[in-house]
Design an enzyme around this catalytic site. Structure first.
Site, short mmCIF file in Angstrom:
data_model
loop_
_atom_site.label_atom_id
_atom_site.label_comp_id
_atom_site.label_asym_id
_atom_site.label_seq_id
_atom_site.Cartn_x
_atom_site.Cartn_y
_atom_site.Cartn_z
N LYS A 150 0.73 -1.19 0.02
CA LYS A 150 -0.02 -0.07 -0.07
C LYS A 150 0.77 1.28 -0.09
CE LYS A 150 -2.54 -2.14 -0.91
NZ LYS A 150 -3.44 -2.28 -1.98
N ASP A 208 -7.56 -0.17 -6.39
CA ASP A 208 -6.42 0.75 -7.03
C ASP A 208 -7.01 1.62 -7.97
OD1 ASP A 208 -3.36 0.94 -7.75
OD2 ASP A 208 -4.56 0.96 -9.45
N GLU A 212 -6.20 5.15 -6.00
CA GLU A 212 -4.89 5.72 -6.94
C GLU A 212 -5.35 6.89 -7.96
OE1 GLU A 212 -1.53 3.32 -7.60
OE2 GLU A 212 -1.61 2.31 -5.64
#
Length: 240
Positions: A150, A208, A212
């Site tokens: 992470k 993700d 992100e």
């Protein structure tokens, strides 16, 4: 292994205290781990495993900056540093840490290097989950596993060096040997994880893409831009 309730969602959590580094070394004692790609995640994971006493080799395209970086980090051409396919053939665990585009481009050649009982390891589930687009379909006679730190590859290394470690997700997509989960946990500990959170390849990808790509690269940038424009609109300079 602990079960922790996070806002009504019960997750499996494995700590480095219950799955110790000594146990990880025992699980991996007969394995050769090839880290394919020495760009983003590769250096941190390879160096941490090497420092933790795991047998690591690196596979990287010869002649480029990443090859030179691996040499500078102490990997020796012909001994612990090889071209991609040669490293993959020598390994029992292939950590496929090339970029998404690199994974797609190299997959037909790397697939031919896999032997029965090998483990194919990812730190991002994109290639497998979106197989219709990537063409990455692992053979049935290998383990397919994931440990996803992470944080950036740099953080994986710096946190290891300062003793804090980094949390990772782990998942098993395919268990051919019956040892896939044990291998995954051992590798997660070996790369420096203090806590390992159970997930799936699919959920890792969705997390993700949301966290992100959506929040860090989209939402936060948009918030900062909106704040900047609002300040300018009301006659303030950004420094204020």
């Amino acid at each position: 292994m602990a079960k922790i309730d996070f806002g009504g969602v019960v997750e499996e959590v494995v700590t480095s205290e219950e799955f110790t580094l000594e146990k990880a070394r025992e699980v991996l004692k007969d394995e050769v781990i090839a880290v394919l790609g020495y760009g983003v995640q590769g250096p941190g994971q390879a160096l941490n495993m090497r420092d933790n006493g795991v047998q690591v080799i690196v596979g990287q395209r010869e002649g480029g900056a990443s090859w030179d970086k691996a040499v500078a980090d102490g990997f020796v051409p012909g001994e612990t540093l090889f071209p991609l396919e040669e490293a993959a053939r020598k390994a029992t665990v292939i950590q496929y840490l090339l970029s998404d585009a690199g994974q797609v481009a190299m997959w037909p050649r790397i697939r031919e290097c896999l032997s029965e009982g090998d483990a194919l390891y990812f730190s991002h589930g994109f290639g497998v989950v979106y197989k219709d687009q990537t063409g990455i379909v692992p053979p049935e006679n290998v383990d397919v596993i994931l440990a996803a730190p992470k944080g950036s590859g740099t953080t994986v290394r710096t946190n290891f060096l300062d003793g804090s470690g980094i949390n990772s997700s782990f998942a098993v997509f395919q268990d051919y040997t019956g040892r896939a989960k044990e291998r995954t946990l051992a590798l997660g500990i070996a790369i420096g994880s203090g806590y390992l959170f159970g997930t799936t390849f699919e959920n890792e990808v969705y997390s993700d893409l949301t966290g992100e790509r959506g929040v860090l690269m989209g939402c936060l940038a948009g918030v900062m831009e909106a704040q900047y424009n609002l300040l300018r609109k009301h006659g303030h300079t950004p420094s204020e």
